[in-house]
Design a protein around this motif. Sequence first.
Motif, PDB file in Angstrom:
ATOM      1  N   ASP A  11       0.831  -1.200   0.000  1.00  0.00           N
ATOM      2  CA  ASP A  11       0.000   0.000   0.000  1.00  0.00           C
ATOM      3  C   ASP A  11       0.874   1.264   0.000  1.00  0.00           C
ATOM      4  N   VAL A  12       1.952   1.251   0.790  1.00  0.00           N
ATOM      5  CA  VAL A  12       2.871   2.395   0.833  1.00  0.00           C
ATOM      6  C   VAL A  12       3.486   2.637  -0.545  1.00  0.00           C
ATOM      7  N   VAL A  13       3.983   1.580  -1.157  1.00  0.00           N
ATOM      8  CA  VAL A  13       4.622   1.722  -2.467  1.00  0.00           C
ATOM      9  C   VAL A  13       3.611   2.176  -3.513  1.00  0.00           C
ATOM     10  N   GLY A  14       2.396   1.623  -3.447  1.00  0.00           N
ATOM     11  CA  GLY A  14       1.385   2.010  -4.407  1.00  0.00           C
ATOM     12  C   GLY A  14       1.044   3.479  -4.332  1.00  0.00           C
ATOM     13  N   GLN A  15       0.953   4.021  -3.101  1.00  0.00           N
ATOM     14  CA  GLN A  15       0.639   5.448  -2.971  1.00  0.00           C
ATOM     15  C   GLN A  15       1.826   6.326  -3.387  1.00  0.00           C
ATOM     16  N   LEU A  16       3.017   5.919  -3.030  1.00  0.00           N
ATOM     17  CA  LEU A  16       4.186   6.730  -3.407  1.00  0.00           C
ATOM     18  C   LEU A  16       4.438   6.707  -4.910  1.00  0.00           C
ATOM     19  N   ALA A  17       3.975   5.638  -5.567  1.00  0.00           N
ATOM     20  CA  ALA A  17       4.235   5.508  -7.010  1.00  0.00           C
ATOM     21  C   ALA A  17       3.206   6.236  -7.856  1.00  0.00           C
ATOM     22  N   GLY A  18       2.282   6.941  -7.238  1.00  0.00           N
ATOM     23  CA  GLY A  18       1.291   7.675  -8.012  1.00  0.00           C
ATOM     24  C   GLY A  18       1.887   8.885  -8.714  1.00  0.00           C
TER      25      GLY A  18
END
Length: 852
Positions: A91-98
């Motif tokens: 979830d952290v990576v998904g949000q940072l990769a936006g």
Amino acid sequence: MTSHGWFLGSEQTRGLQFSGALELVRLLDRLATRPRWPARDVPLPIVVLRRPPGVESPLEALANRPATARGRRVAFAHVQCDESQRRLLDDVVGQLAGDVRGAARLRFPHYALVGWLLDLTLPAGVEADEEEREIAREFRQHLRRRVRMTTDGAQDLAHDFPWWIRLVIGLMPRIGLALMALLWRPATWVGEQPLGGRSRHGLYRLARAVVKERLAERHEDEVGDLLVRALLEDLRRSHRRWTLWGTGRRRTGNPWLLLEDGSWLLDAIGRARSGVRSGQSWRANPLSRPDPLLVIAAQESDEVPSTHVADALAGYHDWLRQLSRSENWVLALDTDASESARGVIGGLSELPPLRLRRALAAPLVLTLAAASLVAVPFLNHARCDEWWSVSVRSPLERVGAECIGVSADPVRHFVPDSVPSDIRPALEDVYGRIVEENRKAAARPDAITIVFLSVLTPSTANSFYALVEELRGVWVAQKTSDVPIRMLLANGGEGPGGRGLASGDIAAEKIIELAARDRSVVAVTGLSISTDTAKSVVKRLGSNALPVIGTLTSADDMAGVNEYYYQVGPNNLREARVAAYYAQSRLGVSDVAIFHSGDPSDRYSQNLAEDARLSFTERGITVSQYKSYRVASDDEGLAPASLGQGACPTSSRPGYAVFYAGRAQYLAEFLRGMNSRCQGNTPPVLASDSSTRFILEGTMAQFPNVRLDYLSFASPAAWTDCAKVPFYKVYLDVFRKTCQTLGDGRSAAAYDAMQVLAEGVRQVRRTDPGARVREGLLAGIGSIRPDNAIQGATGTIGFSASTRLPSNKAVLVLQGNTDTTSTPRLLCGELPFRADLVAGLDVDGGCPRDPR
């Protein structure tokens, strides 16, 4: 929203309504902004906001800060720690990769590669020799089917990998996996990570161990740490600023991680940061390789931290100072929003939005590159260098169309387009010979370097012929010397009006700079013209302890500039005395008219004219005229032709003659004016040594009725067969000349100057073989006295102790013929090989001698 654009109102910021909220936001803004210079990057703390149980979390309000940043936004993730470790980190990576406005999307190849390893499975019953093939197939399938959910929707994981890996893996999975493990930095990094207590030293070995030994199941506690390490390494790589094309220079903000509770993740981040190695541990150097993740956690706790949020900035400085000793990455701050602090809401509403600085590095680099593409060629053209050269120091400088300074490649720098086509082959040939001898001398440890300074870019064919002769004499001396000599050429420039050495001061500075870098540079020779600039050059070089040997300089005051100057030719005073003696004893002159240059910078002509007036007067010869010709409009005197018209004698003036102390380029005009008025009563003309080229060019054919005698330092015409002189023997053999076609003494003068320097070097090495030549060369040259004189091609050379001039140096008087030859009339001084001199050149006892 207010006009400031980030404050949503009091209801949405209830978690920030505590004393010190403004100080907290200002600290986070400061930590979110990256320093402009990479050297100022420092580790970021894990900011833990402790609050009493039941109090609302401030993270909802703080999340609005990076989300509404002006200009460039900041990547951030806001997560709840109520999921498994893997799902939480995904979830952290998904949000940072936006998508983030104004910056490239963050990529997470390390994290994606670790995720693939943890999910890797192999079909049952796979043989050992097929394992690598199956692992490669699984990796290809992983790239095809995996997506990541970001704040902007589904994102293909394949974009985390470079295009060449995706291409090779798609076409040849097994080869692609091998190339990736060998050439791709993230694959190398992952392959070196410890899992299960040790590293497998390779991506394939680690992948095989994950499958065979079920490492992900057996070491669940290490899996989270590995994922965190990969996440932080991806952020470090995405924010790097030390590579030429790295996108990190354009990332001016640090990403935020807003974490509700998450004690295990905070501990994992601390362990990952403390375990980073960059030559040293964090304990030895905590600033060596920080990651850019700003972690802000909110926790409920009855424990009250020692630092209140109102003192957040001071607490941060204390934490940073203690980091290398404590390895404590947590900056705990006390926050309590149970009681609203007055004025905080108003202060928050007036606080401007987070604004990041603009990324200037990439535009600046592009601007500098573009400016360099435009400016460097112009700069290098001004330095007479290749247009693409990146050197910061150049031995040359362009003045007008001339390259001024020192060059080891004279064909390139000192053969301008203005060189006459019939002279160019000879000039390029002698330059090539000098360069070839330089190459041979460079292999000798005892080689010395001498700089030949002269006008290497003259404007007339006459001057180019004279230059070729001088250079040939230099080469013969270099070729025949037992002292290995490296010869560098320095151009002093012609300057306007053909005055010569106009840029000599610039050339002297370039020689001084060269001598400071190269200890083999021991002396300078050349200076074939006596001008104010030549005198200034001697001053500059002498002040830097560089001896100078003049070849054809003759102005009286040159020898008095400093003790570092010597010359191989006689001075003007000796020439004038020989001229007066010859005029009286051989021509019966009792009345003379003296004409000279009105150019104030032509010290040679004016000095020679003054010496002639004194010398003729001493012999009782009347000086009836003493006038100058005009070269430029601001000079003294008449035009050369008008001056010549006034040189005609009256019929009642027997024993009348003209002494021409001017330059050769104006002699023809002077003689035409004289012929136009004299009407068959043309007087004999006695000219200075500058007139040699006038005779050799055959200009006398235009004046068959004029008797022109001229002074000369030395000439092959003095010997019945000049090939019996060693210098001329070598010269004639190499350059295919004859004594009849060689009438210039310039080559011999340059040869003798080199002989003086070579003898000075021998004297130094005889005295002390280990001594530095430059420091002892002046004494070595000074030891060449009349009693141990050099038998030069231009005459005996033994220096007087008081004047540093050759004592009683040979001076010839020649009569110019209309066929470019000359007939010797008088010799004052000594020439070598006396038995082979032309008949009639016996020692004349009446010749003037230099005072002792």
